[in-house]
Design a protein around this motif. Structure first.
Motif: not given
Length: 164
Positions: A135-162
């Motif tokens: 996997f070239n890393g731990d997907p559990w750690a990556v998914s946690g990081w992605i979830a944290a990044q997603r929660s930093r943005y409001t519903a009005t601004f979320v990058p398309d890739r997220w």
């Protein structure tokens, strides 16, 4: 349901059963990795990656037995949609490592991320170091990081890739 749909579902069930049957010949550390790849292909995107029209779905020598070939998967690098998942499947089958786990996980919807996490858990049951390498890393750690990044943005601004 019409006859065409019945035939399509019958073929799909046969391929899925044949892929699972093909796992019987895989032994050693590869058994968990291959089983994780097969279940991921069957479960993700309604099993569309297990369609016999794809070049990686191969029929075995025994009637009704199928296997996944990682070699043709590299030809679909960078393709969008369901094909985004192929680097994970290829890595589980002993092909190349996932090139960029963070970028790949960001491109998947939540349901598919959960399937990738389940595949990693199954693959790392006895050989976590091999799964981490594939996997070239731990997907559990990556998914946690992605979830944290997603929660930093409001519903009005979320990058398309997220957006999932």
């Amino acid at each position: 349901m019409g006859p065409a749909r019945d035939a399509w579902l019958s073929e799909k069930r046969m391929i899925c059963a044949g892929l699972r049957e093909g796992l019987a010949v895989v032994e050693g550390p590869e058994a968990d990795l291959t089983a994780a790849a097969v279940e991921l292909v069957i479960a993700a995107f309604d099993g569309s990656l297990a369609d016999p029209g794809w070049p990686w779905v191969r029929e075995g020598d025994e009637l009704g037995v199928f296997w996944l070939d990682p070699e043709p998967m590299r030809e679909f690098d960078g393709c969008p949609g369901q094909l985004t998942l192929l680097p994970v499947v290829e890595a589980l089958l002993g092909g190349r490592r996932v090139p960029d786990l963070v970028q790949l996980m960001q491109r998947l919807d939540r349901a598919t991320v959960e399937l990738v996490l389940a595949a990693f858990t199954r693959a790392s049951r006895w050989h976590r170091d091999v799964a981490l390498y594939a996997f070239n890393g731990d997907p559990w750690a990556v998914s946690g990081w992605i979830a944290a990044q997603r929660s930093r943005y409001t519903a009005t601004f979320v990058p398309d890739r997220w957006v999932s």
